[in-house]
Motif scaffolding. Structure first.
Motif, PDB file in Angstrom:
ATOM      1  N   TYR A 154      53.786  65.629   5.746  1.00 34.90           N
ATOM      2  CA  TYR A 154      52.934  65.049   6.788  1.00 34.90           C
ATOM      3  C   TYR A 154      51.593  65.757   6.727  1.00 34.90           C
ATOM      4  N   ARG A 158      49.070  61.226   8.432  1.00 33.79           N
ATOM      5  CA  ARG A 158      49.885  60.290   7.657  1.00 33.79           C
ATOM      6  C   ARG A 158      51.072  61.024   7.041  1.00 33.79           C
ATOM      7  N   THR A 159      52.133  60.263   6.792  1.00 34.33           N
ATOM      8  CA  THR A 159      53.261  60.791   6.027  1.00 34.33           C
ATOM      9  C   THR A 159      53.100  60.312   4.587  1.00 34.33           C
ATOM     10  N   TRP A 160      53.094  61.263   3.661  1.00 30.93           N
ATOM     11  CA  TRP A 160      52.856  60.969   2.251  1.00 30.93           C
ATOM     12  C   TRP A 160      54.129  61.175   1.435  1.00 30.93           C
ATOM     13  N   THR A 161      54.402  60.250   0.541  1.00 31.36           N
ATOM     14  CA  THR A 161      55.532  60.367  -0.379  1.00 31.36           C
ATOM     15  C   THR A 161      54.983  60.600  -1.780  1.00 31.36           C
ATOM     16  N   ASP A 189      50.810  56.699   1.012  1.00 28.14           N
ATOM     17  CA  ASP A 189      50.990  57.039   2.419  1.00 28.14           C
ATOM     18  C   ASP A 189      51.848  55.986   3.111  1.00 28.14           C
ATOM     19  N   ASP A 190      52.347  56.335   4.291  1.00 23.71           N
ATOM     20  CA  ASP A 190      53.289  55.474   5.005  1.00 23.71           C
ATOM     21  C   ASP A 190      52.624  54.240   5.608  1.00 23.71           C
TER      22      ASP A 190
END
Length: 306
Positions: A154, A158-161, A189-190
Protein backbone atom coordinates in the motif's frame (compact mmCIF):
# COMPACT_ATOMS: atom_id res chain seq x y z
CA UNK A 1 49.83 -14.48 -14.44
CA UNK A 2 51.83 -11.75 -12.73
CA UNK A 3 50.27 -9.69 -9.96
CA UNK A 4 50.50 -6.51 -12.07
CA UNK A 5 48.78 -8.17 -15.04
CA UNK A 6 46.04 -9.55 -12.80
CA UNK A 7 45.48 -6.10 -11.30
CA UNK A 8 45.21 -4.65 -14.82
CA UNK A 9 42.47 -7.08 -15.85
CA UNK A 10 40.56 -6.52 -12.60
CA UNK A 11 40.70 -2.76 -13.16
CA UNK A 12 39.65 -3.20 -16.79
CA UNK A 13 36.64 -5.31 -15.75
CA UNK A 14 35.56 -2.83 -13.08
CA UNK A 15 35.86 0.08 -15.54
CA UNK A 16 33.87 -1.79 -18.19
CA UNK A 17 31.15 -2.88 -15.77
CA UNK A 18 30.64 0.54 -14.25
CA UNK A 19 30.75 2.15 -17.68
CA UNK A 20 27.70 0.28 -18.90
CA UNK A 21 24.05 0.95 -18.18
CA UNK A 22 21.37 -1.72 -18.15
CA UNK A 23 18.15 -0.18 -19.43
CA UNK A 24 14.88 -1.94 -18.62
CA UNK A 25 12.07 -0.66 -20.82
CA UNK A 26 8.47 -0.74 -19.57
CA UNK A 27 5.34 -0.25 -21.62
CA UNK A 28 3.42 2.00 -19.27
CA UNK A 29 -0.35 2.44 -19.45
CA UNK A 30 -1.96 5.45 -17.77
CA UNK A 31 -5.60 6.40 -17.31
CA UNK A 32 -5.54 10.19 -17.85
CA UNK A 33 -9.04 10.75 -16.43
CA UNK A 34 -10.59 8.09 -14.20
CA UNK A 35 -13.74 10.18 -13.76
CA UNK A 36 -14.62 10.28 -17.47
CA UNK A 37 -13.38 6.72 -18.04
CA UNK A 38 -11.44 7.59 -21.18
CA UNK A 39 -9.15 5.05 -22.83
CA UNK A 40 -5.74 4.22 -21.39
CA UNK A 41 -2.75 6.06 -22.84
CA UNK A 42 0.61 4.37 -23.23
CA UNK A 43 4.20 5.54 -23.26
CA UNK A 44 7.55 3.94 -22.57
CA UNK A 45 9.40 4.47 -19.33
CA UNK A 46 13.02 3.58 -18.65
CA UNK A 47 14.71 2.12 -15.59
CA UNK A 48 18.43 2.70 -16.11
CA UNK A 49 20.69 0.83 -13.71
CA UNK A 50 24.39 1.58 -13.44
CA UNK A 51 26.19 -0.09 -10.57
CA UNK A 52 23.99 0.35 -7.52
CA UNK A 53 22.37 3.56 -8.82
CA UNK A 54 19.21 3.72 -10.87
CA UNK A 55 17.24 6.33 -12.77
CA UNK A 56 13.52 6.16 -13.61
CA UNK A 57 12.45 8.48 -16.41
CA UNK A 58 9.96 8.44 -19.27
CA UNK A 59 11.17 8.25 -22.85
CA UNK A 60 9.48 11.53 -23.80
CA UNK A 61 11.00 13.33 -20.83
CA UNK A 62 14.45 11.98 -21.64
CA UNK A 63 14.15 13.28 -25.20
CA UNK A 64 13.08 16.73 -23.98
CA UNK A 65 15.90 16.89 -21.47
CA UNK A 66 18.48 15.75 -24.02
CA UNK A 67 17.36 18.49 -26.42
CA UNK A 68 17.57 21.03 -23.60
CA UNK A 69 21.08 19.89 -22.69
CA UNK A 70 22.28 19.75 -26.31
CA UNK A 71 21.52 23.47 -26.66
CA UNK A 72 24.16 24.25 -24.05
CA UNK A 73 27.74 24.99 -25.26
CA UNK A 74 29.38 22.78 -22.61
CA UNK A 75 27.34 19.80 -23.77
CA UNK A 76 28.57 20.19 -27.34
CA UNK A 77 32.18 20.25 -26.19
CA UNK A 78 32.17 17.32 -23.78
CA UNK A 79 29.39 15.10 -25.09
CA UNK A 80 29.78 14.98 -28.87
CA UNK A 81 29.12 11.24 -29.18
CA UNK A 82 26.08 11.40 -26.93
CA UNK A 83 24.80 14.37 -28.97
CA UNK A 84 25.14 12.35 -32.19
CA UNK A 85 23.33 9.35 -30.67
CA UNK A 86 20.51 11.55 -29.37
CA UNK A 87 20.15 13.27 -32.73
CA UNK A 88 19.26 9.93 -34.28
CA UNK A 89 16.77 9.20 -31.50
CA UNK A 90 15.00 12.56 -31.57
CA UNK A 91 14.90 12.75 -35.36
CA UNK A 92 12.52 9.79 -35.39
CA UNK A 93 10.20 11.07 -32.70
CA UNK A 94 8.07 14.11 -32.14
CA UNK A 95 8.46 15.90 -28.85
CA UNK A 96 5.42 14.67 -26.98
CA UNK A 97 3.99 15.31 -23.51
CA UNK A 98 4.56 12.80 -20.76
CA UNK A 99 2.64 11.67 -17.69
CA UNK A 100 5.96 11.48 -15.85
CA UNK A 101 7.42 14.99 -16.01
CA UNK A 102 10.03 14.30 -13.33
CA UNK A 103 12.71 11.73 -12.63
CA UNK A 104 13.50 9.45 -9.73
CA UNK A 105 16.91 8.14 -8.75
CA UNK A 106 17.73 5.50 -6.20
CA UNK A 107 20.78 4.40 -4.29
CA UNK A 108 19.86 0.71 -4.23
CA UNK A 109 22.38 -0.46 -1.61
CA UNK A 110 21.60 2.41 0.78
CA UNK A 111 17.84 2.18 0.10
CA UNK A 112 17.58 5.90 -0.56
CA UNK A 113 15.25 7.39 -3.14
CA UNK A 114 15.08 10.97 -4.44
CA UNK A 115 12.51 12.78 -6.52
CA UNK A 116 13.48 15.66 -8.86
CA UNK A 117 11.62 18.34 -10.79
CA UNK A 118 12.51 21.65 -12.36
CA UNK A 119 10.47 24.75 -11.66
CA UNK A 120 11.19 28.27 -12.95
CA UNK A 121 14.61 27.19 -14.19
CA UNK A 122 15.73 25.61 -10.92
CA UNK A 123 15.93 21.98 -9.88
CA UNK A 124 14.17 20.98 -6.69
CA UNK A 125 14.17 17.59 -5.00
CA UNK A 126 13.27 15.66 -1.88
CA UNK A 127 14.25 12.42 -0.19
CA UNK A 128 11.36 9.93 -0.10
CA UNK A 129 10.57 9.28 3.56
CA UNK A 130 8.01 6.46 3.31
CA UNK A 131 9.49 2.95 3.38
CA UNK A 132 7.77 0.30 1.27
CA UNK A 133 6.32 -2.49 3.39
CA UNK A 134 5.92 -5.36 0.94
CA UNK A 135 3.83 -8.44 1.62
CA UNK A 136 5.35 -11.26 -0.43
CA UNK A 137 2.96 -14.12 -1.16
CA UNK A 138 3.53 -17.72 -2.22
CA UNK A 139 1.80 -17.12 -5.54
CA UNK A 140 3.91 -17.81 -8.62
CA UNK A 141 3.02 -17.05 -12.24
CA UNK A 142 4.59 -16.52 -15.63
CA UNK A 143 4.53 -12.77 -16.37
CA UNK A 144 6.01 -11.08 -19.45
CA UNK A 145 8.11 -14.14 -20.19
CA UNK A 146 9.57 -14.51 -16.68
CA UNK A 147 8.91 -16.82 -13.76
CA UNK A 148 7.64 -14.40 -11.13
CA UNK A 149 6.38 -14.16 -7.57
CA UNK A 150 3.60 -11.89 -6.33
CA UNK A 151 4.02 -9.07 -3.81
CA UNK A 152 1.59 -6.38 -2.60
CA UNK A 153 2.17 -2.97 -1.01
CA UNK A 154 0.00 0.00 0.00
CA UNK A 155 1.62 3.26 -1.12
CA UNK A 156 0.46 6.75 -2.08
CA UNK A 157 -3.23 6.01 -1.48
CA UNK A 158 -3.24 2.92 -3.70
CA UNK A 159 -2.70 -0.80 -3.30
CA UNK A 160 -0.07 -1.99 -5.77
CA UNK A 161 0.48 -5.55 -7.00
CA UNK A 162 3.96 -6.37 -8.24
CA UNK A 163 5.34 -9.45 -9.94
CA UNK A 164 9.09 -9.79 -9.52
CA UNK A 165 11.60 -12.26 -10.90
CA UNK A 166 14.66 -13.64 -9.19
CA UNK A 167 16.04 -14.40 -12.66
CA UNK A 168 17.13 -10.75 -12.73
CA UNK A 169 18.79 -10.19 -9.33
CA UNK A 170 18.13 -6.45 -9.16
CA UNK A 171 16.20 -5.14 -6.17
CA UNK A 172 14.49 -2.40 -8.14
CA UNK A 173 11.52 -1.51 -10.32
CA UNK A 174 9.67 1.36 -12.00
CA UNK A 175 8.72 4.61 -10.28
CA UNK A 176 9.44 4.51 -6.52
CA UNK A 177 9.02 0.75 -6.22
CA UNK A 178 12.04 -1.28 -5.12
CA UNK A 179 13.25 -3.55 -2.32
CA UNK A 180 12.01 -6.92 -3.59
CA UNK A 181 14.45 -9.85 -4.09
CA UNK A 182 14.40 -9.43 -7.86
CA UNK A 183 13.42 -7.01 -10.61
CA UNK A 184 9.74 -5.99 -10.88
CA UNK A 185 8.56 -7.05 -14.35
CA UNK A 186 4.87 -6.18 -13.89
CA UNK A 187 3.20 -3.60 -11.63
CA UNK A 188 -0.36 -2.26 -11.42
CA UNK A 189 -2.56 -0.40 -8.96
CA UNK A 190 -5.94 -1.48 -7.59
CA UNK A 191 -7.80 1.39 -9.29
CA UNK A 192 -6.72 0.39 -12.78
CA UNK A 193 -5.04 3.74 -13.48
CA UNK A 194 -1.42 2.60 -13.86
CA UNK A 195 0.25 -0.46 -15.30
CA UNK A 196 3.94 -1.13 -15.98
CA UNK A 197 5.00 -4.10 -18.13
CA UNK A 198 8.64 -4.93 -18.78
CA UNK A 199 9.01 -5.46 -22.52
CA UNK A 200 12.75 -5.54 -23.18
CA UNK A 201 16.23 -4.90 -21.85
CA UNK A 202 19.19 -3.25 -23.55
CA UNK A 203 22.80 -2.52 -22.60
CA UNK A 204 24.11 1.00 -23.23
CA UNK A 205 27.75 2.02 -23.10
CA UNK A 206 27.23 5.76 -23.63
CA UNK A 207 23.92 6.38 -21.91
CA UNK A 208 22.94 10.04 -21.72
CA UNK A 209 23.29 11.23 -18.12
CA UNK A 210 21.67 14.53 -17.37
CA UNK A 211 23.58 16.91 -15.09
CA UNK A 212 22.34 17.63 -11.60
CA UNK A 213 22.50 21.32 -10.75
CA UNK A 214 24.93 22.21 -7.99
CA UNK A 215 22.38 24.76 -6.73
CA UNK A 216 19.43 22.34 -6.73
CA UNK A 217 17.04 23.23 -3.92
CA UNK A 218 16.49 20.54 -1.31
CA UNK A 219 12.96 20.27 0.00
CA UNK A 220 10.89 17.68 1.83
CA UNK A 221 7.99 15.59 0.58
CA UNK A 222 5.58 17.50 2.83
CA UNK A 223 6.80 20.96 1.84
CA UNK A 224 7.59 20.17 -1.80
CA UNK A 225 4.63 21.85 -3.49
CA UNK A 226 4.90 24.91 -1.24
CA UNK A 227 8.59 25.28 -2.09
CA UNK A 228 7.76 24.91 -5.80
CA UNK A 229 5.18 27.68 -5.50
CA UNK A 230 7.74 29.91 -3.76
CA UNK A 231 10.26 29.38 -6.58
CA UNK A 232 7.61 30.19 -9.16
CA UNK A 233 6.60 33.34 -7.26
CA UNK A 234 10.24 34.48 -7.12
CA UNK A 235 10.59 33.83 -10.86
CA UNK A 236 7.49 35.88 -11.68
CA UNK A 237 8.69 38.78 -9.52
CA UNK A 238 11.99 38.84 -11.40
CA UNK A 239 10.16 38.80 -14.73
CA UNK A 240 7.96 41.69 -13.64
CA UNK A 241 10.96 43.70 -12.45
CA UNK A 242 12.78 43.11 -15.74
CA UNK A 243 9.69 44.09 -17.75
CA UNK A 244 9.20 47.29 -15.75
CA UNK A 245 12.84 48.27 -16.11
CA UNK A 246 12.71 47.74 -19.88
CA UNK A 247 15.44 45.11 -19.84
CA UNK A 248 15.48 42.50 -22.59
CA UNK A 249 14.02 39.37 -21.12
CA UNK A 250 15.92 36.20 -21.89
CA UNK A 251 14.66 33.79 -19.29
CA UNK A 252 14.07 30.66 -21.29
CA UNK A 253 13.33 28.52 -18.30
CA UNK A 254 11.31 25.33 -18.21
CA UNK A 255 8.14 26.28 -16.41
CA UNK A 256 6.59 23.48 -14.39
CA UNK A 257 8.56 20.70 -16.02
CA UNK A 258 11.95 19.62 -14.93
CA UNK A 259 15.37 19.04 -16.34
CA UNK A 260 18.21 16.93 -15.17
CA UNK A 261 18.28 13.40 -13.87
CA UNK A 262 21.59 11.69 -14.24
CA UNK A 263 22.77 9.12 -11.75
CA UNK A 264 24.30 11.39 -9.17
CA UNK A 265 26.69 10.05 -6.58
CA UNK A 266 24.17 10.33 -3.76
CA UNK A 267 21.34 8.84 -5.82
CA UNK A 268 18.80 11.68 -5.95
CA UNK A 269 15.30 11.77 -7.49
CA UNK A 270 12.10 13.83 -8.21
CA UNK A 271 8.26 14.67 -7.61
CA UNK A 272 4.63 13.43 -7.26
CA UNK A 273 1.03 14.69 -8.15
CA UNK A 274 -2.94 14.21 -8.12
CA UNK A 275 -5.91 13.44 -10.40
CA UNK A 276 -8.12 16.04 -12.01
CA UNK A 277 -5.46 18.71 -12.64
CA UNK A 278 -5.50 20.20 -16.14
CA UNK A 279 -2.31 19.63 -18.09
CA UNK A 280 -1.09 22.31 -20.45
CA UNK A 281 0.87 21.99 -23.66
CA UNK A 282 4.39 22.95 -24.61
CA UNK A 283 5.98 24.82 -27.46
CA UNK A 284 6.44 23.49 -30.97
CA UNK A 285 9.25 20.99 -31.57
CA UNK A 286 10.66 23.56 -33.99
CA UNK A 287 11.49 25.89 -31.11
CA UNK A 288 14.91 25.81 -29.49
CA UNK A 289 15.40 23.17 -26.83
CA UNK A 290 15.98 25.78 -24.16
CA UNK A 291 12.55 27.36 -24.64
CA UNK A 292 10.28 24.40 -23.99
CA UNK A 293 7.21 25.17 -21.95
CA UNK A 294 6.25 21.81 -20.58
CA UNK A 295 3.59 21.57 -17.90
CA UNK A 296 1.54 23.95 -15.80
CA UNK A 297 3.08 24.63 -12.40
CA UNK A 298 -0.25 23.75 -10.77
CA UNK A 299 0.01 20.09 -11.76
CA UNK A 300 -0.04 17.36 -9.21
CA UNK A 301 1.14 13.86 -9.96
CA UNK A 302 -1.93 11.58 -10.16
CA UNK A 303 0.09 8.44 -9.48
CA UNK A 304 -0.17 9.25 -5.77
CA UNK A 305 -3.52 10.14 -4.26
CA UNK A 306 -2.15 11.61 -1.05
Amino acid sequence: MSQNLLSFFVLLFVTFYHGQTNRYIYETSVNPDSVSLVGMKTERTFLDIKGDRSLFISEHQLIKDSLFASAKPEFKVTHRKEEKDLAGLTAKKNVEPTFFNYFITKNISEKKMYYYERIAGKQIYYLEDRPLKWEISNTYEKQNGYSTQKAVVYFGGRTWTAWFTKDIPVNDGPYKFSGLPGLIVKLEDDKGDYKFDLVTKMVLYNAFEEPISTDAKQSTRINFHGDKAALDLEFNKRRKTMAESGEVENMNFERGGRHGGGMRGDGHSGNVMHHGMERKGFSSPNNSAGSFLLWSTTNENPIELK
